[in-house]
Design a protein around this motif. Structure first.
Motif, PDB file in Angstrom:
ATOM      1  N   TYR A 247     -56.489  30.877  45.103  1.00  0.00           N
ATOM      2  CA  TYR A 247     -56.923  30.330  43.820  1.00  0.00           C
ATOM      3  C   TYR A 247     -56.183  29.031  43.522  1.00  0.00           C
ATOM      4  O   TYR A 247     -54.963  28.941  43.697  1.00  0.00           O
ATOM      5  CB  TYR A 247     -56.688  31.338  42.689  1.00  0.00           C
ATOM      6  CG  TYR A 247     -57.630  32.512  42.741  1.00  0.00           C
ATOM      7  CD1 TYR A 247     -58.800  32.526  41.994  1.00  0.00           C
ATOM      8  CD2 TYR A 247     -57.362  33.609  43.562  1.00  0.00           C
ATOM      9  CE1 TYR A 247     -59.680  33.604  42.057  1.00  0.00           C
ATOM     10  CE2 TYR A 247     -58.226  34.686  43.632  1.00  0.00           C
ATOM     11  CZ  TYR A 247     -59.385  34.678  42.876  1.00  0.00           C
ATOM     12  OH  TYR A 247     -60.250  35.747  42.947  1.00  0.00           O
ATOM     13  N   ASP A 248     -56.926  28.015  43.079  1.00  0.00           N
ATOM     14  CA  ASP A 248     -56.341  26.718  42.747  1.00  0.00           C
ATOM     15  C   ASP A 248     -55.518  26.802  41.462  1.00  0.00           C
ATOM     16  O   ASP A 248     -55.729  27.686  40.624  1.00  0.00           O
ATOM     17  CB  ASP A 248     -57.436  25.667  42.571  1.00  0.00           C
ATOM     18  CG  ASP A 248     -58.215  25.410  43.848  1.00  0.00           C
ATOM     19  OD1 ASP A 248     -57.614  25.561  44.933  1.00  0.00           O
ATOM     20  OD2 ASP A 248     -59.417  25.084  43.766  1.00  0.00           O
ATOM     21  N   SER A 249     -54.648  25.839  41.286  1.00  0.00           N
ATOM     22  CA  SER A 249     -53.785  25.819  40.095  1.00  0.00           C
ATOM     23  C   SER A 249     -54.570  25.590  38.816  1.00  0.00           C
ATOM     24  O   SER A 249     -54.097  25.907  37.731  1.00  0.00           O
ATOM     25  CB  SER A 249     -52.721  24.721  40.237  1.00  0.00           C
ATOM     26  OG  SER A 249     -53.341  23.455  40.398  1.00  0.00           O
ATOM     27  N   ASP A 250     -55.790  25.035  38.937  1.00  0.00           N
ATOM     28  CA  ASP A 250     -56.594  24.804  37.733  1.00  0.00           C
ATOM     29  C   ASP A 250     -57.562  25.955  37.441  1.00  0.00           C
ATOM     30  O   ASP A 250     -58.403  25.852  36.544  1.00  0.00           O
ATOM     31  CB  ASP A 250     -57.380  23.490  37.837  1.00  0.00           C
ATOM     32  CG  ASP A 250     -58.317  23.462  39.052  1.00  0.00           C
ATOM     33  OD1 ASP A 250     -58.264  24.409  39.870  1.00  0.00           O
ATOM     34  OD2 ASP A 250     -59.091  22.495  39.179  1.00  0.00           O
ATOM     35  N   TYR A 251     -57.446  27.066  38.184  1.00  0.00           N
ATOM     36  CA  TYR A 251     -58.275  28.241  37.903  1.00  0.00           C
ATOM     37  C   TYR A 251     -57.982  28.722  36.485  1.00  0.00           C
ATOM     38  O   TYR A 251     -56.821  28.935  36.112  1.00  0.00           O
ATOM     39  CB  TYR A 251     -57.988  29.347  38.919  1.00  0.00           C
ATOM     40  CG  TYR A 251     -58.689  30.662  38.653  1.00  0.00           C
ATOM     41  CD1 TYR A 251     -60.071  30.730  38.562  1.00  0.00           C
ATOM     42  CD2 TYR A 251     -57.959  31.833  38.481  1.00  0.00           C
ATOM     43  CE1 TYR A 251     -60.716  31.941  38.316  1.00  0.00           C
ATOM     44  CE2 TYR A 251     -58.593  33.052  38.240  1.00  0.00           C
ATOM     45  CZ  TYR A 251     -59.974  33.094  38.152  1.00  0.00           C
ATOM     46  OH  TYR A 251     -60.609  34.278  37.895  1.00  0.00           O
TER      47      TYR A 251
ATOM     48  N   GLU B 276     -41.209  35.007  40.761  1.00  0.00           N
ATOM     49  CA  GLU B 276     -41.599  33.585  40.773  1.00  0.00           C
ATOM     50  C   GLU B 276     -42.991  33.402  40.161  1.00  0.00           C
ATOM     51  O   GLU B 276     -43.228  32.474  39.373  1.00  0.00           O
ATOM     52  CB  GLU B 276     -41.609  33.054  42.214  1.00  0.00           C
ATOM     53  CG  GLU B 276     -40.251  32.923  42.859  1.00  0.00           C
ATOM     54  CD  GLU B 276     -40.373  32.486  44.314  1.00  0.00           C
ATOM     55  OE1 GLU B 276     -41.477  32.046  44.707  1.00  0.00           O
ATOM     56  OE2 GLU B 276     -39.371  32.587  45.052  1.00  0.00           O
ATOM     57  N   LYS B 277     -43.925  34.290  40.532  1.00  0.00           N
ATOM     58  CA  LYS B 277     -45.310  34.169  40.052  1.00  0.00           C
ATOM     59  C   LYS B 277     -45.411  34.429  38.545  1.00  0.00           C
ATOM     60  O   LYS B 277     -46.181  33.763  37.850  1.00  0.00           O
ATOM     61  CB  LYS B 277     -46.221  35.136  40.813  1.00  0.00           C
ATOM     62  CG  LYS B 277     -46.303  34.897  42.318  1.00  0.00           C
ATOM     63  CD  LYS B 277     -46.859  33.537  42.659  1.00  0.00           C
ATOM     64  CE  LYS B 277     -47.028  33.379  44.176  1.00  0.00           C
ATOM     65  NZ  LYS B 277     -47.465  32.003  44.545  1.00  0.00           N
ATOM     66  N   ILE B 278     -44.653  35.402  38.046  1.00  0.00           N
ATOM     67  CA  ILE B 278     -44.747  35.678  36.613  1.00  0.00           C
ATOM     68  C   ILE B 278     -44.102  34.550  35.808  1.00  0.00           C
ATOM     69  O   ILE B 278     -44.564  34.213  34.706  1.00  0.00           O
ATOM     70  CB  ILE B 278     -44.130  37.051  36.254  1.00  0.00           C
ATOM     71  CG1 ILE B 278     -44.635  37.507  34.872  1.00  0.00           C
ATOM     72  CG2 ILE B 278     -42.622  37.026  36.271  1.00  0.00           C
ATOM     73  CD1 ILE B 278     -46.122  37.696  34.758  1.00  0.00           C
ATOM     74  N   ASN B 279     -43.056  33.937  36.352  1.00  0.00           N
ATOM     75  CA  ASN B 279     -42.475  32.768  35.685  1.00  0.00           C
ATOM     76  C   ASN B 279     -43.476  31.616  35.645  1.00  0.00           C
ATOM     77  O   ASN B 279     -43.571  30.894  34.642  1.00  0.00           O
ATOM     78  CB  ASN B 279     -41.187  32.332  36.390  1.00  0.00           C
ATOM     79  CG  ASN B 279     -40.013  33.231  36.046  1.00  0.00           C
ATOM     80  OD1 ASN B 279     -39.958  33.783  34.950  1.00  0.00           O
ATOM     81  ND2 ASN B 279     -39.076  33.376  36.978  1.00  0.00           N
ATOM     82  N   LEU B 280     -44.235  31.466  36.732  1.00  0.00           N
ATOM     83  CA  LEU B 280     -45.288  30.450  36.751  1.00  0.00           C
ATOM     84  C   LEU B 280     -46.361  30.774  35.715  1.00  0.00           C
ATOM     85  O   LEU B 280     -46.829  29.888  34.979  1.00  0.00           O
ATOM     86  CB  LEU B 280     -45.909  30.376  38.148  1.00  0.00           C
ATOM     87  CG  LEU B 280     -47.121  29.442  38.317  1.00  0.00           C
ATOM     88  CD1 LEU B 280     -46.754  28.009  37.942  1.00  0.00           C
ATOM     89  CD2 LEU B 280     -47.651  29.514  39.745  1.00  0.00           C
TER      90      LEU B 280
END
Length: 387
Positions: free
Chosen positions: A297-301, A327-331
């Motif tokens: 998935y792209d960052s703009d999803y 890391e993902k939840i922080n993102l």
């Protein structure tokens, strides 16, 4: 009294802040009726009734509240045309109402006439504009079950109309009625010398939705054998449905290993993840596939934050990839602070041995929703206290 420029600026700032506070405080909100559905039906004379089935854990229900029911256009339409009620499908009379109205997932929004008869439904999350279009369509009586039945009556053997009618029965969770129309189309297509790809492919998807995956596979194989599958679409769905029927991921996992089609790979991984979760026998492979699919998935999803939260929470359950999950939840939290994401982060911190940090985060959740017992139970769990 002489007012200095500094004092004037301070007074002006206070005045503007007060105006902003008042304007925010007076902002229109969606009105939910607190009465029972039965009472609303008995006392209603002229408005459609909107019934929103939700649960505590439904992320898309929360998103619907935040994005859609807060929209002024939706609020205005509701004030003029609707009586609205929320039903928690897992509490009080929710399970009985869920069964009565054949609700399968959340959110499911029913639109009833003033007498309580279902006109149509909206299944799943819709952004404001799409949701409003659906409300207007249903109010006009367009593409409702009654409308499609009338059209079908005048065009009995018109396959597109009958497909639309079958699709409507599926959305209303009437699989037997849908199957009757699908069988009509299937029999009609079998008599033709040349299959209509657009019709029979849709037919294969809809047979799967009514639980007849064997017929879906048969149709897809017929398309492939007939040489009308120029984009290998039927070939792919044949693999997808066979894996579902046989409860076996091998053919699908082999496909995704060489496929370069991102959208099909997403579908493949999600199918594999669902099957592995159901089988509950290979957490390593499930975690590996979950990590691979979120990287597609792209960052703009638009819903990336929710996707990352789902991944991170599942990793806490599997106890795999916890550092990556953190890391993902922080993102995800960079897209906006959300109480469910904070809860996920707290769980991850606790599982990785950072108890003090976990308590600090769960304290935020308790402050945001002080009435919810779950967050207090989480804190007690982190501290090793009984709940």
């Amino acid at each position: 009294m002489r007012v200095t420029m500094k004092k004037f600026k301070n007074l002006l700032s206070i005045f503007i802040s007060a105006l902003l506070f008042i304007s925010c405080d007076d902002r229109a909100t969606y009105t939910w009726n607190k009465d029972s559905l039965d009472n609303i039906i008995n006392e209603n004379d002229d408005k459609m009734i909107l019934v929103d089935f939700e649960t505590d854990w439904c992320v898309w229900c929360d998103r619907l509240d935040e994005d859609t029911y807060s929209d002024n256009r939706i609020i205005e339409f509701a004030e003029q045309s609707l009586i609205s009620i929320k039903i928690d499908a897992e509490k009080k009379d929710g399970p009985d109402q869920k069964k009565k109205y054949r609700v399968r997932g959340y959110p499911t929004i029913l639109l009833l006439d003033p007498s309580g008869n279902e006109l149509d439904r909206i299944v799943g999350y819709r952004p404001p504009e799409e949701f409003l279009d659906e409300l207007i369509r249903i109010k006009k009586g367009e593409n409702t079950l009654a409308d499609l039945l009338a059209k079908h009556k005048s065009k009995v053997e018109h396959n597109p109309t009958e497909l639309s009618l079958a699709r409507k029965y599926i959305s209303l969770n009437y699989p037997d009625s849908a199957k009757k129309h699908l069988d009509n189309i299937y029999n009609y297509q079998n008599k033709k010398s040349q299959l209509d790809f657009s019709i029979v492919f849709k037919l294969s998807q809809m047979y799967d939705q009514v639980g007849n995956v064997e017929r879906s596979i048969d149709i897809l194989e017929h398309i492939v054998d007939g040489g009308i599958d120029s984009s290998d679409t039927a070939y792919f769905y044949g693999i997808l449905f066979r894996s579902k029927k046989n409860n076996d991921i091998d053919e699908l996992y082999q496909y995704v290993s060489f496929s370069e089609n991102v959208e099909r790979n997403k579908q493949s991984y999600w199918q594999i993840i669902r099957m592995l979760k159901k089988q509950n026998k290979d957490p390593e492979l499930e975690a590996e596939c979950y990590l691979k699919v979120i990287d597609l998935y792209d960052s703009d999803y638009k819903y990336l934050a929710s996707l990352l939260n789902s991944f991170a929470w599942r990793m806490t359950e599997l106890e795999k990839n916890l550092d990556i999950a953190l890391e993902k939840i922080n993102l995800a939290l960079t897209y906006g602070e959300d109480i469910k994401m904070l809860d996920t982060k707290a769980e991850l911190l606790w599982k990785t041995g950072m108890t003090n940090e976990a308590v600090q985060i769960i304290d935020k959740c308790i402050k945001l929703d002080p009435d919810k017992k779950y967050y207090k139970d989480q804190k007690n769990k982190f501290l090793g206290l009984s709940t």
